[in-house]
Design a protein around this motif. Structure first.
Motif, PDB file in Angstrom:
ATOM      1  N   SER A  66       0.828  -1.196   0.000  1.00 18.14           N
ATOM      2  CA  SER A  66       0.000   0.000   0.000  1.00 18.14           C
ATOM      3  C   SER A  66       0.864   1.248   0.000  1.00 18.14           C
ATOM      4  O   SER A  66       0.609   2.217  -0.732  1.00 18.14           O
ATOM      5  CB  SER A  66      -0.912  -0.028   1.233  1.00 18.14           C
ATOM      6  N   LYS A  90      -7.215 -10.697  -1.091  1.00 22.93           N
ATOM      7  CA  LYS A  90      -8.146  -9.644  -1.527  1.00 22.93           C
ATOM      8  C   LYS A  90      -7.676  -8.287  -1.021  1.00 22.93           C
ATOM      9  O   LYS A  90      -7.714  -7.290  -1.740  1.00 22.93           O
ATOM     10  CB  LYS A  90      -9.561  -9.938  -1.009  1.00 22.93           C
ATOM     11  N   ASN A  91      -7.227  -8.246   0.226  1.00 25.98           N
ATOM     12  CA  ASN A  91      -6.723  -6.986   0.787  1.00 25.98           C
ATOM     13  C   ASN A  91      -5.459  -6.540   0.072  1.00 25.98           C
ATOM     14  O   ASN A  91      -5.234  -5.342  -0.125  1.00 25.98           O
ATOM     15  CB  ASN A  91      -6.439  -7.152   2.293  1.00 25.98           C
ATOM     16  N   VAL A  93      -4.716  -7.071  -3.069  1.00 34.36           N
ATOM     17  CA  VAL A  93      -5.106  -6.531  -4.374  1.00 34.36           C
ATOM     18  C   VAL A  93      -5.646  -5.106  -4.200  1.00 34.36           C
ATOM     19  O   VAL A  93      -5.307  -4.207  -4.962  1.00 34.36           O
ATOM     20  CB  VAL A  93      -6.147  -7.453  -5.060  1.00 34.36           C
ATOM     21  N   LYS A  94      -6.439  -4.899  -3.149  1.00 32.95           N
ATOM     22  CA  LYS A  94      -6.926  -3.547  -2.852  1.00 32.95           C
ATOM     23  C   LYS A  94      -5.763  -2.598  -2.594  1.00 32.95           C
ATOM     24  O   LYS A  94      -5.819  -1.410  -2.930  1.00 32.95           O
ATOM     25  CB  LYS A  94      -7.834  -3.560  -1.615  1.00 32.95           C
ATOM     26  N   ALA A  95      -4.691  -3.122  -1.989  1.00 30.23           N
ATOM     27  CA  ALA A  95      -3.528  -2.300  -1.659  1.00 30.23           C
ATOM     28  C   ALA A  95      -2.677  -2.007  -2.889  1.00 30.23           C
ATOM     29  O   ALA A  95      -1.750  -1.216  -2.831  1.00 30.23           O
ATOM     30  CB  ALA A  95      -2.685  -2.994  -0.587  1.00 30.23           C
ATOM     31  N   GLY A  96      -2.983  -2.679  -4.009  1.00 29.66           N
ATOM     32  CA  GLY A  96      -2.256  -2.387  -5.237  1.00 29.66           C
ATOM     33  C   GLY A  96      -1.436  -3.526  -5.813  1.00 29.66           C
ATOM     34  O   GLY A  96      -0.689  -3.335  -6.770  1.00 29.66           O
TER      35      GLY A  96
END
Length: 119
Positions: A66, A90-91, A93-96
């Motif tokens: 992130s 999943k987290n 991927v959200k972080a980039g």
């Protein structure tokens, strides 16, 4: 010039394994054993790719990813995860994170994941 890779894992064994898989086709610029080192070394070396373990002490791979993608939106990060960490993935991927590989690593899977991200 071969792509530059930063390897991040708190396990010596895993870092060595990744180094062996990658050193033929990539330039390994450095290795970090936690997320704090990962962010510092990313800034120092500006690698083309980061192989980032998710679960590490001090700062985990998701927080480090992130921070890296926050300062460099073009950063390429592939997460290294154990089976059963889908929620963390999943987290990440959200972080980039751009992709992931699952331990135990197999050379073809690792290179394929990298091709998908760096191509």
């Amino acid at each position: 010039m071969p792509p530059k890779v930063l390897i991040v894992d708190d396990s010596d064994f895993m870092r060595n394994l990744l180094r062996e898989i990658l050193e033929e086709n990539f330039e390994i610029v450095d290795e970090a054993e936690n997320g704090v080192e990962a962010v510092e070394l990313y800034r120092e070396h500006d690698p083309d790719l980061v192989m980032m373990d998710i679960v590490m002490p001090i700062r985990d791979g998701i927080e480090a990813t992130s921070e890296i993608t926050g300062t460099d939106p073009d950063a390429n990060v592939i997460m290294c995860t154990s089976v059963g960490q889908e929620e963390k993935m999943k987290n990440a991927v959200k972080a980039g994170a751009d992709g992931y590989i699952t331990k135990p690593f197999q050379k073809p899977n690792v290179l394929e994941a990298i091709d998908d991200v760096v191509a």
